[in-house]
Design a protein around this motif. Structure first.
Motif, PDB file in Angstrom:
ATOM      1  N   ALA A   1       0.828  -1.206   0.000  1.00  0.00           N
ATOM      2  CA  ALA A   1       0.000   0.000   0.000  1.00  0.00           C
ATOM      3  C   ALA A   1       0.864   1.258   0.000  1.00  0.00           C
ATOM      4  N   ALA A   2       1.967   1.234   0.741  1.00  0.00           N
ATOM      5  CA  ALA A   2       2.871   2.387   0.776  1.00  0.00           C
ATOM      6  C   ALA A   2       3.523   2.611  -0.586  1.00  0.00           C
ATOM      7  N   ALA A   3       3.906   1.522  -1.254  1.00  0.00           N
ATOM      8  CA  ALA A   3       4.499   1.636  -2.588  1.00  0.00           C
ATOM      9  C   ALA A   3       3.491   2.229  -3.574  1.00  0.00           C
ATOM     10  N   LYS A   4       2.239   1.784  -3.496  1.00  0.00           N
ATOM     11  CA  LYS A   4       1.200   2.318  -4.374  1.00  0.00           C
ATOM     12  C   LYS A   4       1.003   3.814  -4.145  1.00  0.00           C
ATOM     13  N   GLN A   5       0.949   4.205  -2.888  1.00  0.00           N
ATOM     14  CA  GLN A   5       0.743   5.616  -2.566  1.00  0.00           C
ATOM     15  C   GLN A   5       1.890   6.484  -3.086  1.00  0.00           C
ATOM     16  N   SER A   6       3.118   5.982  -2.910  1.00  0.00           N
ATOM     17  CA  SER A   6       4.286   6.722  -3.375  1.00  0.00           C
ATOM     18  C   SER A   6       4.273   6.876  -4.894  1.00  0.00           C
ATOM     19  N   LEU A   7       3.967   5.791  -5.594  1.00  0.00           N
ATOM     20  CA  LEU A   7       3.923   5.845  -7.057  1.00  0.00           C
ATOM     21  C   LEU A   7       2.804   6.760  -7.534  1.00  0.00           C
ATOM     22  N   ASP A   8       1.652   6.707  -6.853  1.00  0.00           N
ATOM     23  CA  ASP A   8       0.532   7.556  -7.228  1.00  0.00           C
ATOM     24  C   ASP A   8       0.909   9.033  -7.117  1.00  0.00           C
ATOM     25  N   GLN A   9       1.611   9.390  -6.048  1.00  0.00           N
ATOM     26  CA  GLN A   9       2.046  10.778  -5.862  1.00  0.00           C
ATOM     27  C   GLN A   9       3.015  11.207  -6.960  1.00  0.00           C
ATOM     28  N   GLN A  10       3.901  10.284  -7.349  1.00  0.00           N
ATOM     29  CA  GLN A  10       4.849  10.609  -8.413  1.00  0.00           C
ATOM     30  C   GLN A  10       4.134  10.833  -9.741  1.00  0.00           C
ATOM     31  N   PHE A  11       3.165   9.969 -10.049  1.00  0.00           N
ATOM     32  CA  PHE A  11       2.439  10.098 -11.312  1.00  0.00           C
ATOM     33  C   PHE A  11       1.630  11.401 -11.342  1.00  0.00           C
ATOM     34  N   ARG A  12       1.080  11.807 -10.201  1.00  0.00           N
ATOM     35  CA  ARG A  12       0.259  13.013 -10.141  1.00  0.00           C
ATOM     36  C   ARG A  12       1.086  14.276 -10.354  1.00  0.00           C
ATOM     37  N   MET A  13       2.406  14.179 -10.165  1.00  0.00           N
ATOM     38  CA  MET A  13       3.270  15.329 -10.445  1.00  0.00           C
ATOM     39  C   MET A  13       3.284  15.658 -11.929  1.00  0.00           C
ATOM     40  N   TYR A  14       3.030  14.650 -12.760  1.00  0.00           N
ATOM     41  CA  TYR A  14       3.091  14.834 -14.213  1.00  0.00           C
ATOM     42  C   TYR A  14       1.713  14.900 -14.859  1.00  0.00           C
ATOM     43  N   SER A  15       0.722  14.330 -14.156  1.00  0.00           N
ATOM     44  CA  SER A  15      -0.632  14.356 -14.708  1.00  0.00           C
ATOM     45  C   SER A  15      -1.639  14.349 -13.565  1.00  0.00           C
ATOM     46  N   PRO A  16      -2.592  15.302 -13.578  1.00  0.00           N
ATOM     47  CA  PRO A  16      -3.597  15.333 -12.507  1.00  0.00           C
ATOM     48  C   PRO A  16      -4.593  14.189 -12.590  1.00  0.00           C
ATOM     49  N   THR A  17      -4.657  13.527 -13.746  1.00  0.00           N
ATOM     50  CA  THR A  17      -5.590  12.417 -13.914  1.00  0.00           C
ATOM     51  C   THR A  17      -5.047  11.169 -13.219  1.00  0.00           C
ATOM     52  N   PRO A  18      -5.775  10.634 -12.243  1.00  0.00           N
ATOM     53  CA  PRO A  18      -5.268   9.472 -11.512  1.00  0.00           C
ATOM     54  C   PRO A  18      -5.208   8.223 -12.388  1.00  0.00           C
ATOM     55  N   ILE A  19      -4.236   7.371 -12.085  1.00  0.00           N
ATOM     56  CA  ILE A  19      -4.103   6.094 -12.794  1.00  0.00           C
ATOM     57  C   ILE A  19      -5.088   5.089 -12.192  1.00  0.00           C
TER      58      ILE A  19
END
Length: 449
Positions: A375-393
């Motif tokens: 869950a921590a890995a998912k949260q970290s990756l989600d935050q990184q992706f949101r830096m480049y795109s506001p649309t969630p994966i």
């Protein structure tokens, strides 16, 4: 084989390992036979090289390898069996008086220095008190945020005369000390944002300018000797910018102004969705809520840092400093004595925190489950992706990325350590007293410096 331990003090010991030929002969014979089966040598069919021939040619090197492997296995097993909590790694003691023939009949003696973890007690309780800040948004911070949002949704205009927050599209030309244009000097056309000018007098001189107006600009003073900023404005590298002493002629080519969007329903709907906000008061309340939610992360980071510092200061114990310094030098060949002395205190503080973490986890039977690491890995990756795109994966795709990420051992250990640290901090927060205190954001920024 004989293994003994000599305690130097509570933090240092020497492990002595005595090896007889009988201890290593079987391993060496097996290694020679395995080598013979795989050898491809002139005059012999593949896999048919006699072991005696391999022994004559490579026997000593095989013996050295097997003795080293035996030493490593023996030392690691001894540390595990004796339940020794060592810091760093064992360091071999060099003895120049001992000479070995490596003729398959030698008896060996090897000594290893080890640094031992200290024994200590934890006594966190409600008597331990720390401040937990709750950041409130002051009028100045709110006004600045509102202004930026309105400008983000505003429109660009080109007024005749520059004002305080305008952008000058201008030509910057390097000047000689006498004020004339520097032949073959630096010249760059760029945007000069007046809000970024640090010097009040220079900023004032750039207000009220029209197209084709010229002013002399002390660029280092204008940006408070911010080398990266000066380099970017002039289009030069930072090394050149750092040594630059010249003034520049600024020639205005155009004045750009970003007008703020009107506070109307169309604007509110763009930001928050249709009908969610209907007036200015609701707009400011929503922005305040979002800002305070963001600032709560800053407050949590400060609290975590305060707990860290408080803990390593409160829990008193010594480390085998001399041993650890030698170990750091051995494992970091390029580390200079100056770098070692300059950075050792931070290393020791982090090591102390790790020992405190380990004891809290062990004493309180705190588990760190794979689900939590995942869950921590998912949260970290989600935050990184949101830096480049506001649309969630999509959650399923994000889970796949997390699985791939954790397959790398280094990544997995990193996330594990992060979860471990958070669990340790949560435990300490549950035991000590946290005094909540409201604080305005600008006051918090000054406090956190």
């Amino acid at each position: 084989m004989n293994i003994t331990q000599e305690k130097i003090d509570n933090l240092n010991a020497v492990v002595k390992i005595n090896i007889d030929p009988a201890d290593y002969q079987g391993r060496v014979d097996k290694a020679i036979k395995d080598h013979a089966k795989k050898a491809n040598m002139p005059g012999f069919r593949p896999g048919m090289v006699p072991p005696a021939h391999i022994k004559r040619m490579y026997g000593k090197s095989i013996l050295v390898d097997e003795v080293n492997n035996l030493l490593s296995d023996t030392l690691n097993n001894y540390i595990t069996e004796q339940k020794l909590e060592v810091l760093g790694q064992p360091l071999p003691k060099v003895d120049d008086t001992q000479q070995y023939n490596w003729d398959f009949a030698d008896k060996f003696e090897f000594n290893y220095e080890i640094g031992l973890a200290p024994e200590f007690a934890l006594d966190f309780s409600s008597k331990d008190k720390l401040t937990q800040y709750v950041i409130k948004i002051d009028d100045e911070t709110l006004a600045e945020r509102v202004k930026n949002i309105r400008r983000s949704y505003g429109k660009m205009t080109n007024p005749d005369v520059s004002a305080e927050d305008d952008v000058l599209y201008a030509q910057l030309t390097q000047l000689s000390p006498d004020g004339s244009v520097f032949d073959d000097g630096i010249s760059n056309t760029t945007s000069v944002r007046l809000e970024q000018i640090q010097d009040a007098d220079i900023k004032k001189s750039l207000i009220g300018l029209k197209k084709d107006d010229d002013v002399t600009l002390d660029i280092q003073k204008a940006y408070n000797n911010d080398t990266p900023k000066v380099a970017a404005i002039l289009g030069i590298d930072e090394a050149e910018a750092a040594d630059l002493k010249s003034n520049f002629k600024l020639t205005v080519k155009n004045v750009n102004r970003l007008e703020e969007s009107d506070l109307n329903q169309e604007f509110f709907d763009k930001l928050f969705g249709e009908g969610v906000v209907t007036d200015e008061a609701g707009f400011k309340a929503k922005i305040t809520e979002e800002l305070e939610s963001m600032m709560s992360q800053d407050a949590e980071r400060k609290l975590q840092n305060d707990i860290y510092n408080y803990s390593v200061d409160k829990v008193k114990f010594d480390l085998p400093d001399d041993f650890l310094k030698r170990w750091l030098k051995v494992t970091n060949e390029k580390l200079t004595d100056e770098e070692l002395e300059g950075g050792y205190n931070d290393f020791a503080q982090n090591l102390k925190w790790t020992l405190i973490e380990n004891k809290i986890i062990k004493d309180n039977n705190i588990e760190i489950k794979y689900e939590e690491v995942f869950a921590a890995a998912k949260q970290s990756l989600d935050q990184q992706f949101r830096m480049y795109s506001p649309t969630p994966i999509a959650d399923e795709q994000l889970s796949q990325y997390a699985v791939q990420y954790l397959q790398n051992k280094e990544n997995a250990n990193k996330v594990f350590d992060e979860v471990k640290a958070l669990k340790t901090l949560d435990y300490i927060k549950s035991v000590i007293t946290l005094d909540k205190k409201d604080i305005f954001y600008n006051d918090f920024k000054a406090l956190a410096k």
